[in-house]
Design an enzyme around this catalytic site. Structure first.
Site, PDB file in Angstrom:
ATOM      1  N   GLY A  63       0.809  -1.210   0.000  1.00 38.14           N
ATOM      2  CA  GLY A  63       0.000   0.000   0.000  1.00 38.14           C
ATOM      3  C   GLY A  63       0.839   1.255   0.000  1.00 38.14           C
ATOM      4  O   GLY A  63       0.562   2.207   0.727  1.00 38.14           O
ATOM      5  N   SER A  94      -3.729   0.220  14.199  1.00 39.83           N
ATOM      6  CA  SER A  94      -4.295   1.519  14.531  1.00 39.83           C
ATOM      7  C   SER A  94      -4.534   1.589  16.031  1.00 39.83           C
ATOM      8  O   SER A  94      -4.883   0.589  16.667  1.00 39.83           O
ATOM      9  CB  SER A  94      -5.626   1.740  13.806  1.00 39.83           C
ATOM     10  OG  SER A  94      -6.293   2.890  14.295  1.00 39.83           O
ATOM     11  N   TYR A 123     -13.642  -1.687  10.983  1.00 35.68           N
ATOM     12  CA  TYR A 123     -12.242  -1.249  10.943  1.00 35.68           C
ATOM     13  C   TYR A 123     -11.563  -1.555  12.277  1.00 35.68           C
ATOM     14  O   TYR A 123     -10.458  -2.106  12.317  1.00 35.68           O
ATOM     15  CB  TYR A 123     -12.183   0.247  10.641  1.00 35.68           C
ATOM     16  CG  TYR A 123     -10.793   0.827  10.624  1.00 35.68           C
ATOM     17  CD1 TYR A 123      -9.960   0.651   9.521  1.00 35.68           C
ATOM     18  CD2 TYR A 123     -10.311   1.564  11.703  1.00 35.68           C
ATOM     19  CE1 TYR A 123      -8.680   1.187   9.506  1.00 35.68           C
ATOM     20  CE2 TYR A 123      -9.042   2.099  11.695  1.00 35.68           C
ATOM     21  CZ  TYR A 123      -8.229   1.920  10.586  1.00 35.68           C
ATOM     22  OH  TYR A 123      -6.958   2.448  10.580  1.00 35.68           O
ATOM     23  N   ALA A 168     -12.436  -3.810  14.414  1.00 36.86           N
ATOM     24  CA  ALA A 168     -12.341  -5.268  14.557  1.00 36.86           C
ATOM     25  C   ALA A 168     -11.155  -5.820  13.775  1.00 36.86           C
ATOM     26  O   ALA A 168     -10.417  -6.686  14.262  1.00 36.86           O
ATOM     27  CB  ALA A 168     -13.637  -5.914  14.087  1.00 36.86           C
TER      28      ALA A 168
END
Length: 256
Positions: free
Chosen positions: A15, A147, A160, A162
């Site tokens: 990414g 995160s 997100y 989870a």
């Protein structure tokens, strides 16, 4: 200031076409690494990342794969080893943006599948495929980008939270499985001032509240987060594996 921590080494960043991934790839190259710049769809952004590295005198190759597909990750790993000779560091940064979702009530089956398939399943497959090849080569380091949302949760996007929470299990499991020669750690940034974040429809409304609950009173830049992520892959972190490093300006501290 860069230190050459990765001179003579190879780093693959998933990414890496935009945002934090691009910043990590560029910082790794500035510190001496030959870099594999991965993307799924953002070919223009990834090519720009490669061009920036080359223009600064570094070496970079372009890699493409949908990491939610195991066969494509296997091919990605093979391509990385073919192009770079070996992979010393893997930074699993690829994730699925969900900037269009403003509330948990907007969760859909397709959004749930998309986030879990990329952020959780895709990262696990990358750790698995790259990790076993690193074992064969005698060692390496893997950094999973999670995160700080795992501490506080997310009423806006529970899928997100989870997926990122699941990366704790992935990280600790493979830290055990691949020890002692391959280290696996989890980097957990808070909000980062990337185009994806700043373009969220609700950002202008949310930013003042976020800053008021952040002890450092600012949102991090992608460039400063890149240095922290790469710290976990450096020799300075040689005795860290299975760890969780939160970098959110102290926001999660207030949630404990």
């Amino acid at each position: 200031m860069t230190t050459g921590r990765f001179a003579g080494r190879t780093v693959v960043v998933t990414g890496a076409g935009t945002g934090l991934g691009a910043a990590i790839a560029i910082r790794a190259a500035a510190e001496g690494a030959r870099v594999g710049v991965h993307h799924r769809r953002s070919s223009a952004g990834a090519s720009q990342t490669v061009d920036r590295i080359v223009a600064a005198g570094g070496e970079a190759v372009l890699l493409k794969a949908d990491i939610s597909r195991w066969d494509e990750v296997t091919a990605l790993a093979a391509a990385a080893w073919s192009a770079l000779g070996r992979v010393d560091v893997l930074v699993n940064n690829a994730g699925t943006p969900i900037s269009e979702q403003r509330s948990w009530t907007e969760l859909t089956p397709s959004s749930l599948d998309r986030v879990i398939d990329t952020d959780l399943k895709g990262t696990l497959i990358c750790v698995h495929e790259f990790g076993r090849r690193m074992l064969d080569d005698g060692g390496g380091a893997i950094v999973n980008v999670g995160s700080a949302v795992v501490v506080r949760g997310s009423a806006r996007a529970p899928q997100y939270a989870a997926a990122k929470a699941g990366l704790l299990g992935v990280t600790k499991s493979y830290a055990h499985a691949l020890a002692p020669s391959v280290r696996v750690n989890l980097f957990a940034p808070g909000f980062v001032a990337t185009p994806s974040t700043l373009s969220r429809p609700e950002w202008a409304e949310r930013e003042p509240r976020l800053l008021s609950s952040t002890p450092l009173e600012r949102v991090a830049t992608a460039e400063e987060m890149a240095g922290l992520a790469l710290f976990l892959a450096s020799d300075d972190a040689a005795h860290l594996t299975g760890s969780f490093l939160a970098a959110d300006g102290g926001m999660s501290m207030l949630g404990t």
